[in-house]
Design a protein around this motif. Structure first.
Motif, short mmCIF file in Angstrom:
data_model
loop_
_atom_site.label_atom_id
_atom_site.label_comp_id
_atom_site.label_asym_id
_atom_site.label_seq_id
_atom_site.Cartn_x
_atom_site.Cartn_y
_atom_site.Cartn_z
N GLY A 84 0.83 -1.19 0.00
CA GLY A 84 0.00 0.00 0.00
C GLY A 84 0.86 1.24 0.00
N LYS A 85 0.21 2.39 -0.02
CA LYS A 85 0.92 3.65 -0.06
C LYS A 85 1.82 3.78 1.16
CE LYS A 85 0.23 8.55 -0.96
NZ LYS A 85 -0.77 9.63 -1.19
N GLY A 86 3.05 4.15 0.94
CA GLY A 86 4.01 4.29 2.03
C GLY A 86 4.98 3.13 2.09
N LYS A 87 4.60 1.96 1.57
CA LYS A 87 5.51 0.82 1.53
C LYS A 87 6.52 1.01 0.40
CE LYS A 87 3.32 -2.01 4.54
NZ LYS A 87 3.91 -2.59 5.76
N ILE A 88 7.76 0.63 0.68
CA ILE A 88 8.82 0.74 -0.33
C ILE A 88 9.39 -0.65 -0.57
CG2 ILE A 88 11.00 1.86 -0.93
CD1 ILE A 88 10.26 4.04 1.14
N LEU A 89 9.38 -1.06 -1.81
CA LEU A 89 9.72 -2.43 -2.19
C LEU A 89 11.00 -2.46 -3.01
CD1 LEU A 89 8.60 -5.36 -2.13
CD2 LEU A 89 7.30 -4.79 -4.19
N PHE A 90 11.88 -3.43 -2.70
CA PHE A 90 13.13 -3.59 -3.43
C PHE A 90 13.23 -5.03 -3.96
CE2 PHE A 90 13.83 -0.16 -0.51
CZ PHE A 90 14.70 0.72 -1.14
N GLY A 91 13.67 -5.17 -5.20
CA GLY A 91 13.85 -6.50 -5.78
C GLY A 91 14.30 -6.40 -7.22
N VAL A 352 18.22 7.56 -8.30
CA VAL A 352 16.85 7.42 -7.80
C VAL A 352 15.87 7.40 -8.97
CG1 VAL A 352 15.03 8.46 -6.39
CG2 VAL A 352 17.41 8.54 -5.62
N LYS A 353 16.03 8.33 -9.88
CA LYS A 353 15.14 8.45 -11.03
C LYS A 353 15.20 7.21 -11.92
CE LYS A 353 14.30 11.50 -15.00
NZ LYS A 353 14.81 12.71 -15.72
N GLY A 354 16.40 6.65 -12.07
CA GLY A 354 16.58 5.51 -12.96
C GLY A 354 16.18 4.18 -12.37
N THR A 355 16.08 4.10 -11.04
CA THR A 355 15.81 2.83 -10.37
C THR A 355 14.38 2.72 -9.87
OG1 THR A 355 18.12 2.91 -9.62
CG2 THR A 355 16.74 1.22 -8.64
N CYS A 356 13.74 3.85 -9.59
CA CYS A 356 12.36 3.85 -9.09
C CYS A 356 11.40 3.60 -10.25
CB CYS A 356 12.05 5.18 -8.41
SG CYS A 356 10.46 5.17 -7.55
N ILE A 357 10.54 2.60 -10.10
CA ILE A 357 9.62 2.21 -11.17
C ILE A 357 8.21 2.74 -10.93
CG2 ILE A 357 8.80 0.28 -12.57
CD1 ILE A 357 11.89 0.57 -12.43
N THR A 358 7.71 2.58 -9.69
CA THR A 358 6.38 3.08 -9.37
C THR A 358 6.45 3.94 -8.11
OG1 THR A 358 5.74 1.22 -7.93
CG2 THR A 358 5.36 0.95 -10.29
N HIS A 359 5.59 4.94 -8.05
CA HIS A 359 5.56 5.83 -6.87
C HIS A 359 4.23 6.56 -6.83
CE1 HIS A 359 6.88 8.48 -3.69
NE2 HIS A 359 6.66 9.54 -4.44
N ASP A 360 3.62 6.57 -5.65
CA ASP A 360 2.39 7.34 -5.42
C ASP A 360 1.29 6.96 -6.42
OD1 ASP A 360 0.95 9.14 -3.94
OD2 ASP A 360 1.53 10.88 -5.16
N GLY A 361 1.20 5.66 -6.71
CA GLY A 361 0.12 5.17 -7.57
C GLY A 361 0.38 5.25 -9.06
N ASN A 362 1.59 5.71 -9.44
CA ASN A 362 1.90 5.88 -10.86
C ASN A 362 3.20 5.17 -11.24
OD1 ASN A 362 -0.28 7.82 -11.49
ND2 ASN A 362 0.85 9.17 -10.10
N ILE A 363 3.32 4.86 -12.52
CA ILE A 363 4.60 4.40 -13.06
C ILE A 363 5.42 5.64 -13.37
CG2 ILE A 363 5.70 3.35 -15.08
CD1 ILE A 363 3.44 1.32 -15.13
N VAL A 364 6.65 5.69 -12.84
CA VAL A 364 7.50 6.88 -13.01
C VAL A 364 8.77 6.55 -13.79
CG1 VAL A 364 6.63 8.03 -10.95
CG2 VAL A 364 8.60 6.48 -10.75
N TYR A 365 8.93 5.30 -14.20
CA TYR A 365 10.14 4.84 -14.90
C TYR A 365 10.05 5.23 -16.37
CZ TYR A 365 13.80 1.48 -16.32
OH TYR A 365 14.94 0.88 -16.82
N GLU A 366 10.90 6.17 -16.78
CA GLU A 366 10.77 6.76 -18.11
C GLU A 366 10.86 5.75 -19.26
OE1 GLU A 366 13.30 10.13 -18.70
OE2 GLU A 366 12.28 11.34 -17.16
N PRO A 367 11.79 4.79 -19.24
CA PRO A 367 11.83 3.84 -20.36
C PRO A 367 10.51 3.05 -20.54
CG PRO A 367 13.87 3.71 -19.11
CD PRO A 367 12.93 4.58 -18.33
N LEU A 368 9.81 2.79 -19.43
CA LEU A 368 8.54 2.09 -19.51
C LEU A 368 7.43 3.02 -20.00
CD1 LEU A 368 7.07 -0.56 -19.09
CD2 LEU A 368 6.79 0.01 -16.67
N LEU A 369 7.47 4.28 -19.60
CA LEU A 369 6.49 5.25 -20.06
C LEU A 369 6.60 5.47 -21.55
CD1 LEU A 369 6.75 7.91 -17.19
CD2 LEU A 369 4.87 6.31 -17.59
N LYS A 370 7.83 5.41 -22.08
CA LYS A 370 8.03 5.60 -23.51
C LYS A 370 7.51 4.43 -24.31
CE LYS A 370 12.13 8.53 -22.98
NZ LYS A 370 13.60 8.64 -23.16
#
Length: 370
Positions: A84-91, A352-370
């Motif tokens: 849920g919101k606030g949880k931070i996941l690594f893998g 941070v920008k290159g490794t973070c994929i999702t945040h605050d309910g959105n996908i923020v990873y630019e290569p995936l958005l493209k």
């Protein structure tokens, strides 16, 4: 922060944080929770983690209480309701391959850091999981090949005559390929290596390998050290040149991958038919379709008299050191993300920008958005 370490699903044997990292993170003021038995497959008992300062909990308790959750393999769908919101996941989530999963996780509100997306820049070298695990894979691939090959690797001069050294071809001179070259040379083989990037020639030769060069390759410095798609004309020349080296080799190690795409097929069945009986191919790209036609991921098969080992999970065969290396990469990333025991998500930072994929309910990873 409360950090939670989960047990990996079978057959994975690694653990995401080593007791050495747990001790350091605990000393820095973080609380560490670990699922019981999480390190057993890595030969790290619960006592090792307890002595380092971790608290043993059930899986449900770790998922519920931890603010940061660590598991190398993606969490199962059964775990998602605990996020849920606030949880931070690594893998390791392969965001360009597992696109549907990325959308699913974004909907949970979790912030996801995918360790295989660490940018390949100088600042991030100490966090680069792919390089660390490729080191293990390249080393172990050669040992597997040597165990399967019905011939010696080194040249032997005996009373029964002289035994010629094995001929090894390594396709792809990235981290895994370079480690394979070094290991094969240490075992006494004659080594050749091919890569579409002419810039790696010096590295190959420094390890004692002969570089097989095919003129005309396109190299993109913006690709972060990875190979890029080549023209059809180049692929034809590459195939012809490679075939000459493949058919005379006793062992071929393939490591060629293009991020977000199916692995290029470099060894065809006609090539396998021309190889020596008893030859061995270790395909480290098997999980992405394979560089060798006929390769099956997680299986060893014999095609046209050639043994093909399809295994993209070799780090799990050396869990103790592989866990230590992966853990150190994660620990170094946390040094960037944790400031005075609080999370610091600076999206202006390239790592941070290159490794973070999702945040605050959105996908923020630019290569995936493209």
């Amino acid at each position: 922060m409360i950090l939670g370490i989960l047990k990996e699903p079978s057959p994975e044997t690694r653990v995401s944080l080593h007791p050495e990292a747990v001790k350091a993170l605990n000393a820095a003021g973080n609380k560490i929770l670990i699922e019981k038995g999480a390190g057993e497959a890595s030969f790290l008992s619960d006592e090792h983690f307890s002595e380092a300062g971790a608290e043993l909990r059930s899986r449900a308790e770790v998922l519920k209480d931890a603010e940061m959750i660590f598991q190398i393999n993606p969490l199962s769908s059964a775990d998602h309701p605990q996020l849920g919101k606030g949880k931070i996941l690594f893998g390791v989530y392969q965001p360009l391959v597992e696109k549907e999963l990325m959308h699913t996780l974004a909907k949970t509100g979790v912030t996801l850091f995918s360790m295989d997306s660490i940018p390949r820049i100088t600042r991030a070298q100490s966090m680069d999981v792919l390089s660390s695990m490729s080191t293990v894979s390249g080393y172990k691939a050669v040992l597997l090949a040597a165990a399967q090959l019905p011939r010696f690797f080194p040249m032997l001069m005996t009373a029964a005559g002289t035994i010629a050294p094995a001929k090894v071809l390594v396709i792809g001179a990235g981290v895994a390929g370079l480690q394979a070259i070094a290991t094969a040379k240490r075992l006494g083989a004659v080594v050749e290596a091919f890569d579409t990037r002419p810039s790696v020639k010096e590295q190959v030769e420094s390890l004692g390998g002969k570089f097989v060069e095919v003129p005309g390759a396109v190299e993109d410095k913006a690709a972060g050290g990875y190979a890029v798609e080549q023209s059809e004309e180049y692929k034809q020349k590459q195939s012809e040149m490679l075939e000459k080296s493949i058919v005379k080799s006793d062992v071929v190690i393939t490591t060629a991958l293009i991020p977000g795409k199916k692995a290029p097929v470099l060894i065809t069945k006609p090539m396998l038919q021309k190889m020596k009986a008893g030859a061995v191919v270790v395909d480290l790209a098997a999980a992405n379709g394979g560089n060798c036609e006929g390769a099956v991921n997680k299986e060893t098969v014999i095609v046209e008299g050639v043994t093909i080992i399809g295994n993209s999970s070799l780090p799990a065969t050396m869990p103790e050191d592989a866990s230590k290396m992966y853990s150190k990469n994660v620990q170094n990333l946390l040094k960037l993300l944790l400031k005075e025991d609080q999370i610091n998500l600076n999206f202006d930072d390239d790592i941070v920008k290159g490794t973070c994929i999702t945040h605050d309910g959105n996908i923020v990873y630019e290569p995936l958005l493209k």
